[in-house]
Design an enzyme around this catalytic site. Structure first.
Site, mmCIF file in Angstrom:
data_model
loop_
_atom_site.group_PDB
_atom_site.id
_atom_site.type_symbol
_atom_site.label_atom_id
_atom_site.label_comp_id
_atom_site.label_asym_id
_atom_site.label_seq_id
_atom_site.Cartn_x
_atom_site.Cartn_y
_atom_site.Cartn_z
ATOM 1 N N ILE A 37 9.739 -22.738 -13.468
ATOM 2 C CA ILE A 37 8.809 -21.988 -14.312
ATOM 3 C C ILE A 37 9.397 -21.078 -15.333
ATOM 4 O O ILE A 37 8.559 -20.577 -16.033
ATOM 5 C CB ILE A 37 7.897 -20.995 -13.086
ATOM 6 C CG1 ILE A 37 8.513 -20.203 -12.433
ATOM 7 C CG2 ILE A 37 7.056 -22.012 -12.479
ATOM 8 C CD1 ILE A 37 7.746 -19.346 -11.644
ATOM 9 N N GLY A 126 25.446 -25.939 -8.894
ATOM 10 C CA GLY A 126 24.073 -25.174 -8.884
ATOM 11 C C GLY A 126 24.145 -23.662 -8.655
ATOM 12 O O GLY A 126 23.089 -22.979 -8.722
ATOM 13 N N SER A 129 28.684 -21.630 -11.481
ATOM 14 C CA SER A 129 29.917 -21.248 -11.989
ATOM 15 C C SER A 129 30.150 -21.247 -13.493
ATOM 16 O O SER A 129 31.077 -20.722 -14.026
ATOM 17 C CB SER A 129 31.018 -22.570 -11.349
ATOM 18 O OG SER A 129 30.754 -23.601 -12.017
ATOM 19 N N ASP A 174 20.558 -17.533 -15.471
ATOM 20 C CA ASP A 174 22.000 -17.571 -14.960
ATOM 21 C C ASP A 174 22.932 -16.446 -15.544
ATOM 22 O O ASP A 174 23.537 -15.845 -14.906
ATOM 23 C CB ASP A 174 22.584 -19.171 -15.194
ATOM 24 C CG ASP A 174 22.005 -20.165 -14.546
ATOM 25 O OD1 ASP A 174 20.899 -19.814 -14.096
ATOM 26 O OD2 ASP A 174 22.268 -21.272 -14.650
HETATM 27 P P1 ADP Z 1 27.290 -25.066 -12.288
HETATM 28 O O1 ADP Z 1 27.427 -24.138 -13.301
HETATM 29 O O2 ADP Z 1 26.023 -25.352 -11.654
HETATM 30 O O3 ADP Z 1 28.423 -24.745 -11.336
HETATM 31 P P2 ADP Z 1 27.869 -26.985 -14.458
HETATM 32 O O4 ADP Z 1 27.894 -28.233 -14.539
HETATM 33 O O5 ADP Z 1 27.050 -25.997 -15.190
HETATM 34 O O6 ADP Z 1 27.635 -26.344 -12.794
HETATM 35 O O7 ADP Z 1 29.313 -26.063 -14.725
HETATM 36 C C1 ADP Z 1 30.538 -26.883 -14.068
HETATM 37 C C2 ADP Z 1 31.568 -26.726 -15.167
HETATM 38 O O8 ADP Z 1 31.927 -25.177 -15.575
HETATM 39 C C3 ADP Z 1 32.874 -27.396 -14.537
HETATM 40 O O9 ADP Z 1 32.663 -28.879 -14.820
HETATM 41 C C4 ADP Z 1 33.797 -26.479 -15.379
HETATM 42 O O10 ADP Z 1 34.166 -27.389 -16.607
HETATM 43 C C5 ADP Z 1 33.208 -25.247 -15.535
HETATM 44 N N1 ADP Z 1 34.106 -24.498 -14.442
HETATM 45 C C6 ADP Z 1 33.252 -23.422 -13.921
HETATM 46 N N2 ADP Z 1 34.209 -22.621 -13.017
HETATM 47 C C7 ADP Z 1 35.414 -22.981 -13.552
HETATM 48 C C8 ADP Z 1 36.649 -22.423 -13.143
HETATM 49 N N3 ADP Z 1 36.699 -21.492 -12.364
HETATM 50 N N4 ADP Z 1 37.673 -23.036 -13.665
HETATM 51 C C9 ADP Z 1 37.680 -23.984 -14.784
HETATM 52 N N5 ADP Z 1 36.233 -24.362 -14.950
HETATM 53 C C10 ADP Z 1 35.486 -24.012 -14.389
HETATM 54 MG MG MG Z 2 25.872 -24.190 -14.846
#
Ligand code: ADP
Ligand code: MG
Length: 384
Positions: A37, A126, A129, A174
């Site tokens: 939403i 999700g 990260s 986020d």
């Molecule tokens: P989410 O945000 O839900 O975890 P995303 O697909 O949006 O999933 O983001 C994940 C990507 O972010 C990973 O594939 C990587 O490229 C990057 N990433 C996130 N945290 C790290 C980290 N601590 N070290 C290296 N890459 C990271």
């Molecule tokens: Mg993400």
């Protein structure tokens, strides 16, 4: 990862120097309620969680930034005197590079530094990260430059990284939650206007349990675009009778009477219900009525699963198993759906039992192993 171990890793990667090491932390986030939403003018209710990303950082004497991550291979090297552009070969490094790119455009001084990232978040599950990594990078380099950090501006800059540098059309939730989070507080946020207020997330004897399907979110992208188009269609139909800007402004009778396509009608119904559940959940939290709050979580899941059709078998198994447990007050999928995570509000004394129970049911049903995270609601990005 423990601090000494992290320092050892850092020293093994980078050339020694007299400059002192500094540590920064950015949480991940989970949306308690209010999914699909944000792009319909509705409210969301995320919290910053104690799982997150840590950066260990040391200034250099030149204009080079080097970045590594314990989570993945490859050292990224950025020359600050040159244009910072997206580079497919840099992989994960594009997230922090994108932040440096947009920071440079603000004319803020950026100093050369060696950086090592490490994370307690599951990556790509999700729990954001990516926003955690972006906001952490921005906060770190702003602080190294001696700048007071405007957290809202930082969140917006990092959203721009995700939209225009990485190419993911996400909203602001986020990055907002990671930058603006407060210990023990949820954020009641309108993603279109950025109006927000903090709402105490006081759950007494109950604890937030995150249940990760540990399965890839393959359909998430295309189905997401599909849903957005259906919402636009619904707004268009209602607009022919009464001007509305966002689907959340529609009434149930308008949806029933005006929208002929039954799929579009269901999507619209979810949007309006979900927005009501968010408001109700906020009130129940404020009143300390956890039972009623849990019922909002349950209702939201059913709406996402049945009307919006963004749940999946794995998420439903986790949610149904958790809900069938007496010490669970409510459970729902969270995020875009088609995999990723679900949350449950469970009694503190029953956490281990529920993990075993839900984990067992999940494995029997899917032949996969679910992952569980018990986490606290914490402050947004900060130096540690
Ligand atoms: P989410 O945000 O839900 O975890 P995303 O697909 O949006 O999933 O983001 C994940 C990507 O972010 C990973 O594939 C990587 O490229 C990057 N990433 C996130 N945290 C790290 C980290 N601590 N070290 C290296 N890459 C990271
Ligand atoms: Mg993400």
């Amino acid at each position: 990862m423990n601090k000494d171990l992290l320092v050892n890793k850092f020293e093994a990667i980078y050339v020694a120097s007299q400059e002192k090491l500094r540590f920064f932390f950015a949480p991940g986030r989970v949306n308690i309620i209010g999914d699909h939403i944000d792009y319909n003018g509705g409210k969301v209710l995320p919290v910053a969680i104690s799982l997150g990303t840590t950066a260990i950082v040391r200034l250099r004497k030149d204009n080079i930034v080097q970045m590594s991550s314990t989570e993945t291979k490859g050292k990224v090297r950025v020359d600050l005197d040159k244009e910072i552009a997206y580079d497919k070969r840099a992989g994960w490094g594009n997230y922090p590079m994108g932040v440096l790119h947009f920071l440079k455009a603000t004319d803020m001084p950026i100093f050369g530094a060696d950086v090592l990232f490490t994370s307690t978040l599951p990556i790509g599950a999700g729990l954001s990260s990516s926003a955690s990594l972006e906001v952490l990078t921005g906060f770190t380099f702003m602080t190294l430059a001696g700048k007071e950090v405007d957290r809202l501006a930082l969140a917006m800059l990092c959203q721009q990284v995700e939209n225009d540098f990485i190419g993911v059309q996400c909203g602001i939730m986020d990055q907002f939650a990671v930058a603006m989070g407060k210990k023990g507080q949820a954020m009641f946020l309108d993603c279109s206007t950025l109006d927000f207020e903090y709402v105490p997330f006081q759950t007494g004897d109950y604890q937030l349990l995150i249940m990760d399907t540990n399965s890839p979110r393959e359909l998430a992208g295309s189905e997401y675009n599909d849903r957005r188009l259906q919402c636009l269609e619904a707004v268009g139909v209602i607009n022919s009778k009464r001007p509305i800007e966002y689907l959340c402004q529609a009434t149930f009778s308008e949806i029933e009477e005006l929208i002929e396509d039954s799929n579009v009608q269901s999507r619209a119904r979810h949007v309006v219900w979900e927005n009501q559940y968010v408001h109700e959940a906020k009130e129940e939290l404020e009143d300390g009525d956890l039972k009623a709050f849990g019922e909002c979580l349950d209702a939201s899941h059913l709406s996402l699963a049945n009307d919006y059709e963004v749940s999946c078998y794995e998420l439903d198994v986790l949610v149904d198993a958790a809900r069938s447990f007496p010490d669970c007050l409510g459970a729902r999928m969270t995020g875009a759906g088609f995999g990723g995570c679900a949350i449950a509000l469970v009694h503190k004394d029953a956490v281990e039992k529920i993990k075993t129970y839900v984990g067992g049911r999940y494995e029997a049903a899917t032949k996969m192993e679910a992952r569980f995270y018990v986490c606290d609601v914490v402050d947004g990005v900060h130096e540690v």
